[in-house]
Design a protein around this motif. Structure first.
Motif, PDB file in Angstrom:
ATOM      1  N   CYS A   1     -57.648  44.203 -12.594  1.00 28.99           N
ATOM      2  CA  CYS A   1     -57.044  44.979 -11.516  1.00 28.99           C
ATOM      3  C   CYS A   1     -56.458  43.996 -10.490  1.00 28.99           C
ATOM      4  N   ALA A   2     -55.196  44.194 -10.115  1.00 33.96           N
ATOM      5  CA  ALA A   2     -54.543  43.324  -9.139  1.00 33.96           C
ATOM      6  C   ALA A   2     -54.091  44.152  -7.947  1.00 33.96           C
ATOM      7  N   ILE A   3     -54.367  43.659  -6.741  1.00 28.11           N
ATOM      8  CA  ILE A   3     -53.923  44.331  -5.519  1.00 28.11           C
ATOM      9  C   ILE A   3     -53.086  43.346  -4.713  1.00 28.11           C
ATOM     10  N   TRP A   4     -51.838  43.713  -4.483  1.00 26.60           N
ATOM     11  CA  TRP A   4     -50.908  42.900  -3.696  1.00 26.60           C
ATOM     12  C   TRP A   4     -50.789  43.553  -2.321  1.00 26.60           C
ATOM     13  N   ASN A   5     -51.074  42.808  -1.271  1.00 23.50           N
ATOM     14  CA  ASN A   5     -51.038  43.382   0.069  1.00 23.50           C
ATOM     15  C   ASN A   5     -50.566  42.345   1.081  1.00 23.50           C
ATOM     16  N   CYS A   6     -49.674  42.759   1.969  1.00 24.32           N
ATOM     17  CA  CYS A   6     -49.119  41.837   2.961  1.00 24.32           C
ATOM     18  C   CYS A   6     -49.479  42.213   4.397  1.00 24.32           C
ATOM     19  N   HIS A   7     -50.154  43.328   4.607  1.00 26.22           N
ATOM     20  CA  HIS A   7     -50.387  43.805   5.965  1.00 26.22           C
ATOM     21  C   HIS A   7     -51.871  44.152   6.167  1.00 26.22           C
ATOM     22  N   GLU A   8     -52.195  44.587   7.386  1.00 29.58           N
ATOM     23  CA  GLU A   8     -53.549  45.047   7.694  1.00 29.58           C
ATOM     24  C   GLU A   8     -53.692  46.466   7.154  1.00 29.58           C
ATOM     25  N   GLU A   9     -54.372  46.603   6.036  1.00 27.84           N
ATOM     26  CA  GLU A   9     -54.516  47.903   5.393  1.00 27.84           C
ATOM     27  C   GLU A   9     -55.941  48.097   4.902  1.00 27.84           C
ATOM     28  N   GLU A  10     -56.302  49.368   4.691  1.00 30.70           N
ATOM     29  CA  GLU A  10     -57.602  49.705   4.121  1.00 30.70           C
ATOM     30  C   GLU A  10     -57.413  50.448   2.810  1.00 30.70           C
ATOM     31  N   GLY A  11     -58.326  50.200   1.866  1.00 34.17           N
ATOM     32  CA  GLY A  11     -58.330  50.935   0.621  1.00 34.17           C
ATOM     33  C   GLY A  11     -59.641  51.687   0.467  1.00 34.17           C
ATOM     34  N   LEU A  12     -59.722  52.497  -0.578  1.00 33.05           N
ATOM     35  CA  LEU A  12     -60.942  53.232  -0.884  1.00 33.05           C
ATOM     36  C   LEU A  12     -61.363  52.926  -2.313  1.00 33.05           C
ATOM     37  N   GLN A  13     -62.670  52.877  -2.537  1.00 35.35           N
ATOM     38  CA  GLN A  13     -63.169  52.696  -3.891  1.00 35.35           C
ATOM     39  C   GLN A  13     -64.434  53.521  -4.076  1.00 35.35           C
ATOM     40  N   SER A  14     -64.636  53.985  -5.285  1.00 35.16           N
ATOM     41  CA  SER A  14     -65.801  54.793  -5.608  1.00 35.16           C
ATOM     42  C   SER A  14     -66.352  54.338  -6.953  1.00 35.16           C
ATOM     43  N   PHE A  15     -67.654  54.127  -7.006  1.00 35.68           N
ATOM     44  CA  PHE A  15     -68.305  53.624  -8.218  1.00 35.68           C
ATOM     45  C   PHE A  15     -69.068  54.746  -8.906  1.00 35.68           C
ATOM     46  N   GLU A  16     -68.946  54.795 -10.227  1.00 40.46           N
ATOM     47  CA  GLU A  16     -69.650  55.828 -10.976  1.00 40.46           C
ATOM     48  C   GLU A  16     -71.150  55.607 -10.884  1.00 40.46           C
ATOM     49  N   PRO A  17     -71.913  56.643 -10.529  1.00 36.17           N
ATOM     50  CA  PRO A  17     -73.354  56.470 -10.303  1.00 36.17           C
ATOM     51  C   PRO A  17     -74.099  55.991 -11.549  1.00 36.17           C
ATOM     52  N   SER A  18     -75.037  55.072 -11.311  1.00 37.24           N
ATOM     53  CA  SER A  18     -75.923  54.522 -12.350  1.00 37.24           C
ATOM     54  C   SER A  18     -75.164  53.781 -13.445  1.00 37.24           C
ATOM     55  N   ASN A  19     -73.911  53.453 -13.186  1.00 39.57           N
ATOM     56  CA  ASN A  19     -73.110  52.722 -14.166  1.00 39.57           C
ATOM     57  C   ASN A  19     -72.786  51.350 -13.584  1.00 39.57           C
ATOM     58  N   ALA A  20     -73.506  50.332 -14.029  1.00 34.76           N
ATOM     59  CA  ALA A  20     -73.346  49.001 -13.445  1.00 34.76           C
ATOM     60  C   ALA A  20     -71.973  48.428 -13.759  1.00 34.76           C
ATOM     61  N   ILE A  21     -71.360  47.824 -12.741  1.00 36.43           N
ATOM     62  CA  ILE A  21     -70.066  47.166 -12.904  1.00 36.43           C
ATOM     63  C   ILE A  21     -70.278  45.665 -12.804  1.00 36.43           C
ATOM     64  N   HIS A  22     -69.891  44.948 -13.841  1.00 36.28           N
ATOM     65  CA  HIS A  22     -69.965  43.489 -13.841  1.00 36.28           C
ATOM     66  C   HIS A  22     -68.546  42.971 -13.614  1.00 36.28           C
ATOM     67  N   PHE A  23     -68.353  42.180 -12.571  1.00 36.59           N
ATOM     68  CA  PHE A  23     -66.999  41.810 -12.192  1.00 36.59           C
ATOM     69  C   PHE A  23     -66.897  40.334 -11.815  1.00 36.59           C
ATOM     70  N   THR A  24     -65.670  39.845 -11.852  1.00 41.60           N
ATOM     71  CA  THR A  24     -65.313  38.521 -11.343  1.00 41.60           C
ATOM     72  C   THR A  24     -64.098  38.714 -10.459  1.00 41.60           C
ATOM     73  N   LEU A  25     -64.136  38.161  -9.261  1.00 41.36           N
ATOM     74  CA  LEU A  25     -63.110  38.395  -8.259  1.00 41.36           C
ATOM     75  C   LEU A  25     -62.495  37.075  -7.800  1.00 41.36           C
ATOM     76  N   VAL A  26     -61.168  37.024  -7.773  1.00 44.11           N
ATOM     77  CA  VAL A  26     -60.440  35.872  -7.235  1.00 44.11           C
ATOM     78  C   VAL A  26     -59.483  36.377  -6.163  1.00 44.11           C
ATOM     79  N   THR A  27     -59.486  35.745  -4.989  1.00 45.41           N
ATOM     80  CA  THR A  27     -58.533  36.098  -3.946  1.00 45.41           C
ATOM     81  C   THR A  27     -57.670  34.887  -3.626  1.00 45.41           C
ATOM     82  N   LEU A  28     -56.372  35.110  -3.567  1.00 42.12           N
ATOM     83  CA  LEU A  28     -55.402  34.074  -3.213  1.00 42.12           C
ATOM     84  C   LEU A  28     -54.724  34.517  -1.925  1.00 42.12           C
TER      85      LEU A  28
END
Length: 274
Positions: free
Chosen positions: A57-84
């Motif tokens: 998943c890639a998010i390109w953003n240039c301004h002061e903004e907010e997003g929303l996210q929701s995680f499926e209950p009892s479903n573990a998410i294993h992730f790796t995150l890089v920010t540039l």
């Protein structure tokens, strides 16, 4: 997390119930490898998107903004995150930003953009390695920075490999796309945003961007860039204006014109100006 630093982070998220959570969006490029699990993402003025691993998943953003996210209950998410950070992209990848935006299908930089692509086994393997225990030593920060860049590069490659969205064009759609091109021809130095252009010609953003590429074999952003550079070449060859004046006339800063001009024509603007 600071917006002026490259970061690499891995972890696991598990929620007991499904609720929407606010997130301050990173200014620059945020790349998330979801190795397993699923979540819902929503950016301002867009529909929600479900990201199910293995995916990037890639998010390109240039301004002061907010997003929303929701995680499926009892479903573990294993992730790796890089920010540039935006400052890093502007200084280190100024000549490659168009290619990155093209791979992510970013057509409107005025608002946050989200793209999702399938993740290969190779990307997941690198992500799992990045999620391993951190070694300690004087060289650790450099090793982490190098790994962050490597993982980010692999994640961006996933979007080059992703198939483009399909689109069907009617005769009326084609007429509207030609009208959009005429508008860009008339004001390429200060082009309207994609949202404005969509409203003016009566096409939704998806059909405008995908249809423009199908009809004219180029993106809206690349079409405008080509118009600017070709016009700059003609003005410089005429010899009536200096480089800075030409740059501002076609909608560039002098520095950005120099980089883009050399990339397209193989010479600097000053060499054409003589």
């Amino acid at each position: 997390m600071h917006d002026d630093a490259i970061s690499l982070h891995s972890g696991t998220i598990r929620r007991l119930q499904e609720t929407w959570e606010h997130e301050q969006l990173h200014r620059g490029l945020k790349l998330v490898l979801v190795r397993s699990g699923a979540l819902l993402c929503k950016l301002p003025k867009t529909k929600q998107v479900r990201v199910a691993g293995p995916a990037v998943c890639a998010i390109w953003n240039c301004h002061e903004e907010e997003g929303l996210q929701s995680f499926e209950p009892s479903n573990a998410i294993h992730f790796t995150l890089v920010t540039l950070p935006a400052s890093f992209l502007d200084t280190q990848f100024s000549s490659d930003l168009e290619g990155i935006r093209r791979a992510l299908r970013v057509e409107d930089t005025d608002r946050p953009q989200l793209a999702v692509a399938p993740a290969s086994q190779r990307i997941c393997a690198f992500g799992a390695e990045a999620a391993g225990p951190r070694r300690k030593g004087a060289g650790t920060p450099l090793l982490r920075a190098g790994m962050a860049m490597q993982v980010a590069g692999l994640m961006l490659d996933a979007f080059d490999e992703a198939p483009p969205p399909s689109v069907r064009l009617t005769t009326d759609d084609l007429a509207k796309l030609h009208a959009a091109r005429d508008i860009l021809d008339a004001c390429f130095d200060r082009p309207p945003s994609l949202s404005e252009l969509s409203l003016r010609v009566g096409l939704n953003r998806r059909k405008l961007t995908a249809g423009f590429k199908l009809a004219f074999e180029t993106t809206v952003a690349d079409y405008v860039q080509t118009l600017r550079l070709d016009t700059a070449f003609q003005m410089l060859a005429a010899g009536d204006m200096n480089v800075a004046s030409v740059a501002y006339k076609v909608g560039f800063s002098p520095a950005h014109l120099s980089v883009a001009f050399r990339k397209r024509f193989g010479v600097s603007p000053k060499e054409i100006r003589g």
